[in-house]
Design a protein around this motif. Structure first.
Motif, PDB file in Angstrom:
ATOM      1  N   GLU A  22      46.137  40.842  49.589  1.00  0.00           N
ATOM      2  CA  GLU A  22      45.266  41.741  48.828  1.00  0.00           C
ATOM      3  C   GLU A  22      45.586  41.698  47.339  1.00  0.00           C
ATOM      4  O   GLU A  22      44.677  41.656  46.501  1.00  0.00           O
ATOM      5  N   GLY A  26      42.772  40.249  44.939  1.00  0.00           N
ATOM      6  CA  GLY A  26      42.201  41.161  43.954  1.00  0.00           C
ATOM      7  C   GLY A  26      42.203  40.568  42.559  1.00  0.00           C
ATOM      8  O   GLY A  26      41.262  40.755  41.792  1.00  0.00           O
ATOM      9  N   PHE A  82      36.986  43.628  50.332  1.00  0.00           N
ATOM     10  CA  PHE A  82      37.511  42.266  50.269  1.00  0.00           C
ATOM     11  C   PHE A  82      36.653  41.376  51.155  1.00  0.00           C
ATOM     12  O   PHE A  82      36.167  41.810  52.202  1.00  0.00           O
TER      13      PHE A  82
END
Length: 146
Positions: A22, A26, A82
């Motif tokens: 993540e 990101g 996501f």
């Protein structure tokens, strides 16, 4: 960096590995691929499943639990916006991870690193070493609990 492959093994470590993915996804707007490789069924020479019924039922129960883990992790990532996909395959872990890296055109592999002592590595070997040999992409090995 468009595709990040996260190879998960144990439920207790999966969140940590996906968390690292993540962070990176990101920053780069990458797609996260979650992969769990289950052990294959042992087959005898006639093609019939070997072993007692309880062993077969245990493998099926484990696969179902592992599949739910991959599904839940993937859904959780999607809920947080996501781009994520999950998959569960059966077979040789190192071989299948390498195949998926090529197939998905992965730019980064994230996997757990289990600390082993010298004698264990000398006689049994290291899954991490088997996986990263011949790879042409970066690998992030995250220290995890056994």
């Amino acid at each position: 960096m468009k595709n990040i492959l996260v190879a998960i093994n144990k439920e207790q470590n999966a969140g940590l590995l996906v968390g690292k993915a993540e962070e990176i996804a990101g920053a780069f707007n990458s797609k996260i691929w979650i992969l769990h490789v289950s052990e294959p069924d042992p087959d005898d020479y006639l093609g019939l499943e070997a072993g007692p019924q309880f062993a077969h039922e245990k493998r099926l129960k484990n696969r179902k639990r592992e599949g739910e883990l991959v599904k839940n992790l993937t859904e959780s990532l999607r809920e947080r916006n996501f781009n994520a996909e999950g998959m569960q395959l059966q077979g040789s872990t190192a071989k299948l991870i390498k195949e998926q890296i090529r197939k998905l055109n992965a730019d980064l592999l994230i996997a757990g690193h289990h600390k082993k002592n010298f004698f264990y590595q000398m006689f049994v070997g290291s899954m991490e070493q088997d996986i990263i040999e011949d790879l042409s992409i970066p690998v992030l090995l995250v220290p995890v609990r056994h």
